[in-house]
Design an enzyme around this catalytic site. Sequence first.
Site, PDB file in Angstrom:
ATOM      1  N   HIS A 121       9.806 -21.932  -8.595  1.00 19.54           N
ATOM      2  CA  HIS A 121       8.638 -21.643  -9.277  1.00 19.54           C
ATOM      3  C   HIS A 121       9.216 -21.600 -10.728  1.00 19.54           C
ATOM      4  O   HIS A 121      10.701 -21.268 -10.801  1.00 19.54           O
ATOM      5  CB  HIS A 121       8.258 -19.917  -9.391  1.00 19.54           C
ATOM      6  CG  HIS A 121       7.162 -19.687 -10.417  1.00 19.54           C
ATOM      7  ND1 HIS A 121       6.891 -19.260 -11.561  1.00 19.54           N
ATOM      8  CD2 HIS A 121       5.568 -19.847  -9.398  1.00 19.54           C
ATOM      9  CE1 HIS A 121       5.950 -19.094 -11.559  1.00 19.54           C
ATOM     10  NE2 HIS A 121       4.660 -19.449 -10.951  1.00 19.54           N
ATOM     11  N   ASP A 198      14.107 -13.726  -5.187  1.00 22.75           N
ATOM     12  CA  ASP A 198      12.274 -14.177  -5.864  1.00 22.75           C
ATOM     13  C   ASP A 198      11.901 -14.210  -4.972  1.00 22.75           C
ATOM     14  O   ASP A 198      11.906 -14.810  -3.665  1.00 22.75           O
ATOM     15  CB  ASP A 198      12.424 -15.631  -6.852  1.00 22.75           C
ATOM     16  CG  ASP A 198      10.887 -15.339  -6.820  1.00 22.75           C
ATOM     17  OD1 ASP A 198       9.909 -14.371  -5.804  1.00 22.75           O
ATOM     18  OD2 ASP A 198      10.057 -16.608  -7.901  1.00 22.75           O
ATOM     19  N   GLN A 201       6.991 -14.481  -3.255  1.00 28.33           N
ATOM     20  CA  GLN A 201       5.636 -14.688  -1.976  1.00 28.33           C
ATOM     21  C   GLN A 201       5.978 -14.439  -1.024  1.00 28.33           C
ATOM     22  O   GLN A 201       5.465 -14.514   0.216  1.00 28.33           O
ATOM     23  CB  GLN A 201       5.851 -16.561  -2.329  1.00 28.33           C
ATOM     24  CG  GLN A 201       5.521 -16.721  -3.699  1.00 28.33           C
ATOM     25  CD  GLN A 201       4.016 -16.476  -3.798  1.00 28.33           C
ATOM     26  OE1 GLN A 201       3.328 -17.218  -2.456  1.00 28.33           O
ATOM     27  NE2 GLN A 201       3.005 -16.847  -4.657  1.00 28.33           N
ATOM     28  N   LYS A 224       0.115  -9.169  -5.436  1.00 30.94           N
ATOM     29  CA  LYS A 224       0.208  -9.962  -3.816  1.00 30.94           C
ATOM     30  C   LYS A 224       0.740  -9.295  -3.187  1.00 30.94           C
ATOM     31  O   LYS A 224       1.112  -9.940  -2.318  1.00 30.94           O
ATOM     32  CB  LYS A 224       1.766 -11.085  -4.621  1.00 30.94           C
ATOM     33  CG  LYS A 224       1.704 -12.326  -5.829  1.00 30.94           C
ATOM     34  CD  LYS A 224       2.528 -13.052  -5.630  1.00 30.94           C
ATOM     35  CE  LYS A 224       2.841 -13.780  -6.690  1.00 30.94           C
ATOM     36  NZ  LYS A 224       2.194 -14.547  -7.127  1.00 30.94           N
TER      37      LYS A 224
END
Length: 404
Positions: A121, A198, A201, A224
């Site tokens: 990202h 990261d 997700q 999220k």
Amino acid sequence: MLNVQDIRKDFPILNRKVNGKPLIYFDNAATSQTPQQVIDVIVSYYSNYNANIHRGVHSLSQEATDAYEKARITIQKHFNAKEAHEIIYTSGTTHGINLVANGFSSLLKKGDEIIVSALEHHSNIVPWQMLCERTGAILKVIPMNEDGELILADFDALLNEATKLVFVNHISNALGTINPIEYIIDRAHSVGAAVLVDGAQSCPHLKPDVQALDVDFYVCSAHKICGPTGVGMLYGKEEWLEKLPPYQGGGEMIAEVSFEKTTYAGLPHKFEAGTPNICGGIAFAAALDYMNAIGFENIAAYENELLSYATEQLLQIDDLKIYGTSEEKTSVISFNVGTIHPYDIGTILDKMGVAVRTGHHCAQPIMDFFKIPGTIRASFMFYNTKAEIDAFVVALKKAIMMLS
């Protein structure tokens, strides 16, 4: 096993209509929806004990402080951090990455090398480019293949004694690829490099154990994971957090201040300047409690079922191409249909009540690799259903017919 119909009752927004049609929400990779149990925690905070924390002697301040720090312990236990002070509250994943990148400005020198992956990202690319501009460090990239997987042999070849940092997402937001972070962490550590993962997700779909992974830094966002926007977490090993300088100056992150010299507070307060998102931190923990009550193994099994079903249904459509076909994948499908622009399909789907994401998904290098302007991305959570997928496919076929 999940009782999906009972779970859906926890999410008020799933009852609404969009453009006169029942909402089908397939943009979960951008932000998940929030259950009533978490909404109630937010309302309770502002209704009953809204106050600033760590500073007041009055009852409301003490109640808010206790709830906020108890939430930190909930987050610590969820991710299995060794110490609660290794959990730093942030405004989200991007904040956590920038905090680490800023800190390494004083630790890197010209000629040092840092590695990112081709699947990142923008928030896990741009801060490191800025770091290289400040320090003279060199940015290198782990390439990807046509299946949307990292080429690990090339990663091995990039590693050397000049490598100081490696940054990779746990799961690609654009393709759903689950990266082999255990291998990446182990190989990076073999040359003495630190690793930041990261987890924006991954955290909605699985339960990372930061000690088992032996990762140096791990970041994520609450919004999220069925929590509120504007709050997230940076996990850092204590020894690394002690090495990094404060990211921001202000109240709360200090021990003593004079006009001649300031000394900084210990962890975690060293990195938490100013009044934080108190309610957000408390609600973040409530969201983790909610998802743990359902069970991440149950969530993963059901979402894999949705992914398989949706993939099978979509591949029956002529000229539909899926991008990201790794065997290790979470419940994200990025696709295009022939030469139709993804934005046009997304706009028509919205008219039929279906929320998907279109564009490059803040992962433009991936789109450049495939030589496409973007994709249509459908992303599923444990409150979605096969019936919604069926309705989505019907709507998609209508959109294709209108645009052909």
